[in-house]
Design an enzyme around this catalytic site. Sequence first.
Site, mmCIF file in Angstrom:
data_model
loop_
_atom_site.group_PDB
_atom_site.id
_atom_site.type_symbol
_atom_site.label_atom_id
_atom_site.label_comp_id
_atom_site.label_asym_id
_atom_site.label_seq_id
_atom_site.Cartn_x
_atom_site.Cartn_y
_atom_site.Cartn_z
ATOM 1 N N SER A 168 0.649 -7.844 8.131
ATOM 2 C CA SER A 168 -0.433 -8.269 9.014
ATOM 3 C C SER A 168 0.097 -8.802 10.340
ATOM 4 C CB SER A 168 -1.269 -9.353 8.337
ATOM 5 O OG SER A 168 -0.545 -10.568 8.252
ATOM 6 N N GLU A 177 -10.267 -4.473 10.993
ATOM 7 C CA GLU A 177 -9.795 -3.463 10.051
ATOM 8 C C GLU A 177 -10.429 -3.705 8.680
ATOM 9 O OE1 GLU A 177 -5.420 -1.522 9.153
ATOM 10 O OE2 GLU A 177 -5.566 -3.685 9.357
ATOM 11 N N LYS A 206 12.608 -7.308 0.230
ATOM 12 C CA LYS A 206 11.573 -8.103 -0.425
ATOM 13 C C LYS A 206 10.302 -7.245 -0.495
ATOM 14 C CE LYS A 206 8.686 -11.368 -1.758
ATOM 15 N NZ LYS A 206 7.471 -10.525 -1.851
ATOM 16 N N PRO A 207 10.002 -6.627 -1.664
ATOM 17 C CA PRO A 207 8.779 -5.844 -1.790
ATOM 18 C C PRO A 207 7.569 -6.755 -1.982
ATOM 19 C CG PRO A 207 9.926 -5.871 -3.885
ATOM 20 C CD PRO A 207 10.789 -6.637 -2.910
ATOM 21 N N CYS A 236 -2.654 1.615 7.162
ATOM 22 C CA CYS A 236 -2.659 0.970 8.477
ATOM 23 C C CYS A 236 -3.065 1.919 9.597
ATOM 24 C CB CYS A 236 -1.291 0.362 8.760
ATOM 25 S SG CYS A 236 0.068 1.520 8.575
ATOM 26 N N ASN A 251 0.800 -1.240 0.000
ATOM 27 C CA ASN A 251 0.000 0.000 0.000
ATOM 28 C C ASN A 251 0.829 1.285 0.000
ATOM 29 O OD1 ASN A 251 0.780 -0.667 2.638
ATOM 30 N ND2 ASN A 251 -1.044 0.218 3.559
ATOM 31 N N GLU A 253 5.857 -3.691 12.248
ATOM 32 C CA GLU A 253 4.742 -2.730 12.192
ATOM 33 C C GLU A 253 3.574 -3.502 11.615
ATOM 34 O OE1 GLU A 253 2.006 -0.646 10.605
ATOM 35 O OE2 GLU A 253 3.514 0.218 9.280
ATOM 36 N N LEU A 254 2.606 -3.822 12.493
ATOM 37 C CA LEU A 254 1.564 -4.778 12.147
ATOM 38 C C LEU A 254 0.200 -4.104 12.003
ATOM 39 C CD1 LEU A 254 2.820 -7.606 14.560
ATOM 40 C CD2 LEU A 254 3.437 -7.193 12.167
#
Length: 477
Positions: free
Chosen positions: A227, A380, A173-174, A282, A150, A248-249
């Site tokens: 996630s 979410e 790793k994108p 997020c 995103n 960062e989840l």
Amino acid sequence: MTKHYLMHINGLSVGENLETLDITNPANNEIVGTVPVGGEAEAIQAIDAADESLEEWSGLTAYDRASYLKRFHQLMLDNQEDLARTMTIEMGKPINESRGEVKYAASFIEWYAEEGKRVYGETIPSHATAKRLQVWKKPIGVVAAITPWNFPAAMLTRKMGPALAAGCTIVIKPSSESPLTAIKMMQLCEEAGFPKGVINLVTGSSSKIAKAVMESEKVRKLTFTGSTEVGKLLIKQSAENVKNLSLELGGHAPLIVLDDANVDVAVKGVMASKFRNAGQTCICANRVYVQSGIYDEFVNKFAEAVKALKVGNGEDDSVDVGPLINESGLEKVNHHVEDAVNKGATIVTGGEAQTNDGGVFYTPTVIGNVDSSMVIMQEETFGPVAPVQKIESEKEAITLANNSPYGLAAYVFTENVAKGTRVIEKLDYGIVGWNDGAPSAAQVPFGGMKESGIGREGGRYGIEAFLETQYVSIGME
């Protein structure tokens, strides 16, 4: 003819003979590029390259590393339009938002080019005349970075900026949904002259690449945005060799509007937070709690503002809301809205899926009369839907806001300083916007509490995640 992009390992473009993955524009389902499907072998190759270049890169002065970062920063700005258009066609973000993201992404590189010069050690007063006690800072080593679809530019630079400034080398790793922006950024890194092996990028199988990363003793740090479910799996896997993690989840941000809030400011704030990137962020406002005294006024003004948003292909400069990333994202939005309506909520505006030219769109939506029994108030949504619940007190707002396993971002709108302070002190969230719907910046800490992650990115806190603290006791006899 569809362009074939390649991986970037040890200063070379590789993967030309591998199986390929199609990257499609979610606005029209057109193939906009292909990338190699790399796996364990390519990941190990990238890790080895990063490990071999670590001594040279970490041995440079902070000023030398800054010079590379500054060149990269300028190249990002010089190529803003190309990066923005690549971002828009691969993941749907409106072009004006993509342009803004490129600038935001570049700001992390600029910030850490300077912050690397401010990595300070310490001299501690000694308990003995014949000893000197010091604290040294050193790079943690090879870093692996796994980034989300995103924000394909900003989530990358928020990781690589501090890692490189600290003296670490990196394997990236994108997301397979939007790897093209990252690949173009790697080309700019090459142009900036970074030594071979310092920055590496692999595309392909997430599970196979992650397996190589987690099993490698050469990779001392993993920084991941994604996630909570995947984050928990990575925590378990990290135990094998005690790998350092920054995570960062997930989030489920509450936005609280109290009776004494400036309604126009609150509407502006929720618009800025909720509908950026079609609600696929997020930290966007996922559940809105409005005190009863201004509930009707807020909902009416909010709905009018939402109705004015233009939905469409992000390549059109006049578009405000682009497509959802894929059919799965649309199914989740539909489920949340249908569940709310079935349980008594009302659609104030919107509430419709759209399929334009093969794309996946959802009309910006406001839902009223919601309550905590509805899925949309518990999970979410990741879409352009804003549920609004009426509350009676600040105590109720705090209780409802904290009733979540997540603790990434929250928002509070009140003109009363004492009230705002009381509420924010009791919110279990790592980021809070007070009368501000867009709190992110390169120089501030970004991260969550509870199941929203471990550690902080951004600002001086962000570079600490890539440094080891070494205590040195020097005998002087």
